[in-house]
Design an enzyme around this catalytic site. Structure first.
Site, PDB file in Angstrom:
ATOM      1  N   GLY A   1      29.482  44.016  34.026  1.00  0.00           N
ATOM      2  CA  GLY A   1      29.753  42.581  34.051  1.00  0.00           C
ATOM      3  C   GLY A   1      29.542  42.020  35.447  1.00  0.00           C
ATOM      4  O   GLY A   1      29.832  42.693  36.431  1.00  0.00           O
TER       5      GLY A   1
ATOM      6  N   GLU B   1      33.757  50.402  37.028  1.00  0.00           N
ATOM      7  CA  GLU B   1      34.087  51.774  36.620  1.00  0.00           C
ATOM      8  C   GLU B   1      32.962  52.411  35.791  1.00  0.00           C
ATOM      9  O   GLU B   1      32.571  53.552  36.033  1.00  0.00           O
ATOM     10  CB  GLU B   1      35.373  51.709  35.808  1.00  0.00           C
TER      11      GLU B   1
ATOM     12  N   THR C   1      29.641  51.587  35.513  1.00  0.00           N
ATOM     13  CA  THR C   1      28.405  51.814  36.277  1.00  0.00           C
ATOM     14  C   THR C   1      28.602  52.929  37.297  1.00  0.00           C
ATOM     15  O   THR C   1      27.708  53.768  37.493  1.00  0.00           O
ATOM     16  CB  THR C   1      27.979  50.504  36.994  1.00  0.00           C
TER      17      THR C   1
ATOM     18  N   ILE D   1      35.950  42.384  38.673  1.00  0.00           N
ATOM     19  CA  ILE D   1      37.088  41.470  38.796  1.00  0.00           C
ATOM     20  C   ILE D   1      38.378  42.172  38.366  1.00  0.00           C
ATOM     21  O   ILE D   1      39.459  41.731  38.700  1.00  0.00           O
ATOM     22  CB  ILE D   1      36.883  40.170  37.983  1.00  0.00           C
ATOM     23  N   ASP D   2      38.252  43.283  37.611  1.00  0.00           N
ATOM     24  CA  ASP D   2      39.447  43.945  37.061  1.00  0.00           C
ATOM     25  C   ASP D   2      40.257  44.713  38.114  1.00  0.00           C
ATOM     26  O   ASP D   2      41.420  45.023  37.898  1.00  0.00           O
ATOM     27  CB  ASP D   2      39.055  44.925  35.941  1.00  0.00           C
TER      28      ASP D   2
ATOM     29  N   ARG E   1      56.024  21.570  27.263  1.00  0.00           N
ATOM     30  CA  ARG E   1      55.482  22.616  26.394  1.00  0.00           C
ATOM     31  C   ARG E   1      55.516  23.979  27.079  1.00  0.00           C
ATOM     32  O   ARG E   1      55.666  24.076  28.291  1.00  0.00           O
ATOM     33  CB  ARG E   1      54.000  22.326  26.126  1.00  0.00           C
TER      34      ARG E   1
HETATM   35  O1  F6P Z   1      35.116  44.273  33.307  1.00  0.00           O
HETATM   36  C1  F6P Z   1      34.960  42.909  33.554  1.00  0.00           C
HETATM   37  C2  F6P Z   1      35.286  42.100  32.329  1.00  0.00           C
HETATM   38  O2  F6P Z   1      35.158  40.722  32.658  1.00  0.00           O
HETATM   39  C3  F6P Z   1      36.649  42.375  31.704  1.00  0.00           C
HETATM   40  O3  F6P Z   1      37.696  41.778  32.416  1.00  0.00           O
HETATM   41  C4  F6P Z   1      36.446  41.858  30.309  1.00  0.00           C
HETATM   42  O4  F6P Z   1      37.288  42.501  29.384  1.00  0.00           O
HETATM   43  C5  F6P Z   1      35.012  42.213  30.027  1.00  0.00           C
HETATM   44  O5  F6P Z   1      34.373  42.386  31.279  1.00  0.00           O
HETATM   45  C6  F6P Z   1      34.257  41.169  29.221  1.00  0.00           C
HETATM   46  O6  F6P Z   1      32.983  41.670  28.965  1.00  0.00           O
HETATM   47  P1  F6P Z   1      31.815  40.803  28.319  1.00  0.00           P
HETATM   48  O7  F6P Z   1      31.097  40.128  29.449  1.00  0.00           O
HETATM   49  O8  F6P Z   1      30.958  41.812  27.641  1.00  0.00           O
HETATM   50  O9  F6P Z   1      32.426  39.810  27.388  1.00  0.00           O
END
Ligand code: F6P
Length: 355
Positions: A10, A115, A117, A138-139, A174
């Site tokens: 990603g 992770e 790649t 980003i994770d 809310r």
């Molecule tokens: O690993 C990055 C990430 O953005 C995760 O946070 C998310 O679950 C996933 O990729 C989303 O992947 P995709 O772009 O395939 O929807």
């Protein structure tokens, strides 16, 4: 030296800054650079390699995305191929990739990825490819580095969204439930939730009890606080329950905010809305922190190539950028430590984790 650069998995803010740093540092040494397009695609016959020089990387430090393109479905070990009958099979194309690397007269590769790649990078290095990794996701779920590239930018986007949601939540009295990314790690939820003054933060590392979540909302109500902000990581799980998937075949997480919002409305009677921040968190340019990290990572990766320190990744261990073994970094995925000061501080601030 002729070195190849690839971005896989990603995308994340800061990728272009790494590419620029790698190219300029390589050119500075009199080396040549080429881009592998869409992950490892150009080495598997998908497209041509693209020459990369100072001209190609001009003015891209602040731009989001990746000029090389990327893919999180391009694993050379598990390449998906459609059979004539329409069904799919997975093929290991490692040998083809290694042959193509040599045929293109490449001397080394810098691969930027998360992770997944980096696992491929480790595999390719074990098969003899001179390769170094740059941890980007980003994770923030890669061990060995204090932070991965892109995390700070994603947290900044999420915090900004939570800030904006606060005013509408308060005006309408809310409960707002915001779903953030992070896969099985709760770093984005934890950091943006604390920074954005959330009342409840639900992370995968702490299974939640919806009764406890509702107790917190009711307590606020009794104190005259008629709105609440709940930040939920996409991988959060209810106690005794399972993770919420929108695409089980590809293990795509999603939908937990809607479920939590529904339960809160049913159990407290409070009007509740949910929203999913989704890919907004991967978009846009990098923060100053991520730009610096990207440029330092890129330059350090080229130094590793010069020192022939292959099979390693660059990592931030303040105040330095160091080289760590990919084998060690990938041995255990990084998760929020339950004894971390961030968790303790959040609890001291009155934030509930629904436990
Ligand atoms: O690993 C990055 C990430 O953005 C995760 O946070 C998310 O679950 C996933 O990729 C989303 O992947 P995709 O772009 O395939 O929807």
């Amino acid at each position: 030296m002729r070195i190849a650069i690839s971005t896989g998995g990603g995308d994340a803010p800061g990728l272009n800054a790494v590419i620029r740093a790698v190219v300029l540092s390589a050119v500075h040494r009199g080396w040549e650079c080429v881009a592998i397009r869409r992950g490892f695609g150009s080495l598997l016959g998908e497209s041509e390699l693209m020459p990369l020089g100072p001209q190609e990387v001009r003015g891209i430090t602040h731009l989001g995305g990746t000029i090389l393109g990327t893919s999180n479905r391009g694993n050379p070990l598990k390449w998906r191929v459609q059979r004539p009958d329409g069904t799919w099979e997975e093929r290991d194309r490692t040998q083809e990739l290694l042959d193509s690397f040599r045929a293109h007269r490449l001397d080394a590769m810098v691969a930027i990825g998360g992770e997944g790649t980096l696992g491929i990078v480790l595999h390719l290095w074990k098969r003899g490819l001179p390769i170094v990794g740059v941890p980007k996701t980003i994770d923030n779920d890669v061990a060995g580095t204090v932070t991965t590239l892109g995390f700070d930018s994603a947290v900044s986007t999420a915090t900004d969204a939570i800030d904006k949601l606060h005013s509408t939540a308060e005006s309408h009295e809310r409960v707002m439930v915001v779903e953030v990314m992070g896969r099985c790690a709760g770093f984005i939820a934890l950091n943006s939730g604390i920074a954005g003054s959330a009342d409840v933060i639900l992370i995968p590392e702490i299974p939640f009890d919806i009764d406890k979540v509702c107790d917190k909302i009711r307590r606020r109500e009794a104190e005259g606080r008629h709105f609440s902000m709940v930040v939920v990581a996409e991988g959060a799980v209810p106690k005794g329950g399972t993770v919420s998937l929108i695409d089980p075949a590809h293990e795509r997480l999603g939908g937990v905010a809607e479920k939590v919002a529904h339960s809160i409305e049913q159990m407290t009677g409070k009007e509740t809305r949910s929203l999913v921040l989704g890919h907004l968190q991967r978009g846009g340019g990098p923060t100053t922190f991520d730009r610096m990290l990207a440029l330092r990572f890129g330059a350090a990766a080229v130094r590793l190539v010069a020192e022939r320190q292959f099979g390693r990744m660059v990592a931030l261990q303040p105040p330095s950028i160091v080289a760590v073994s990919l084998e060690e970094a990938l041995a255990t995925p990084r998760r929020v430590a339950l004894d971390s000061d961030s968790i303790a501080s959040a609890r001291d601030l009155g934030i509930s984790f629904g436990d």
